[in-house]
Design a protein around this motif. Structure first.
Motif, short mmCIF file in Angstrom:
data_model
loop_
_atom_site.label_atom_id
_atom_site.label_comp_id
_atom_site.label_asym_id
_atom_site.label_seq_id
_atom_site.Cartn_x
_atom_site.Cartn_y
_atom_site.Cartn_z
N GLY A 1 0.85 -1.18 0.00
CA GLY A 1 0.00 0.00 0.00
C GLY A 1 0.89 1.23 0.00
O GLY A 1 2.06 1.16 0.40
N PHE B 1 -4.84 6.34 1.25
CA PHE B 1 -4.21 5.24 0.54
C PHE B 1 -4.29 5.53 -0.95
O PHE B 1 -5.34 5.42 -1.56
CB PHE B 1 -4.90 3.91 0.85
N ALA C 1 -3.41 0.43 -3.13
CA ALA C 1 -3.55 -0.70 -2.20
C ALA C 1 -3.63 -1.98 -3.02
O ALA C 1 -4.48 -2.12 -3.90
CB ALA C 1 -4.79 -0.54 -1.33
#
Length: 185
Positions: free
Chosen positions: A51, A64, A67
């Motif tokens: 990630g 994020f 991912a």
């Protein structure tokens, strides 16, 4: 502080050792590698477990950016594009905030083991690694993550193997849990 070699020796998962070695190599003579220094195709078998947390808009707006596919299984939902507060909420939020804040402010890698990495995921035993990245060499602007599950399901993991449980009644130091961070400067 622990040396890079001592930090690496504490990593329990082969993929984490491989990623740590690649991260160190990518930095060259600098303290921290930049995002541009990393080529995901150099570690293709790790991609599902990786990630990338983007902190360029500030820690409270961290998200994020990427991912891997296995992270969906670990966190129980797609986390690409999600803010940190959306992924790490409820009783586990403070734990992850401390981890990510420490990596971002100190520019040091961190690793650990936790049961229940996100709300409603208490059955997951997570081995995690966080590696700081810096485009300007001074400020951590991204965190490279490696997350993988532990052996077996909850019924087969010995109680003494569980290092952390939510909700924490005391700060980690008072519980006898010490975060592992290291990077020789």
């Amino acid at each position: 502080m622990l040396s890079d070699c001592a930090f690496r020796a504490q990593l329990a998962i082969e993929g984490q050792r491989d990623l740590f070695d690649y991260w160190l190599h990518s930095a060259g003579k600098r303290l921290l590698p930049a995002r541009a220094d990393l080529d995901p195709l150099k570690v293709p078998r790790l991609l599902p477990y990786l990630g990338l947390i983007d902190l360029r808009e500030g820690f409270d707006r961290g998200l994020f950016r990427l991912a891997g596919t296995r992270l969906r299984d670990i966190y129980g939902k797609e986390i690409t594009g999600k803010r940190l507060g959306e992924v790490f909420s409820g009783t586990c939020e403070a734990y992850w905030r401390r981890i990510h804040d420490r990596v971002a402010t100190e520019g040091l890698p961190a690793h650990g083991v936790v049961r229940g990495p996100a709300e409603g995921r208490d059955h997951v035993l997570l081995f995690w690694l966080r590696l700081p990245l810096s485009d300007d060499g001074l400020r951590v602007d991204r965190i490279l993550c490696h997350d993988t599950t532990g052996p077996g399901d909850r019924a087969h993991v010995p109680a003494e193997f569980t290092l952390y449980r939510y909700p924490p009644a005391l700060p980690p130091a008072a519980q006898g849990v010490r975060p592992n961070t290291a990077r020789a400067r």
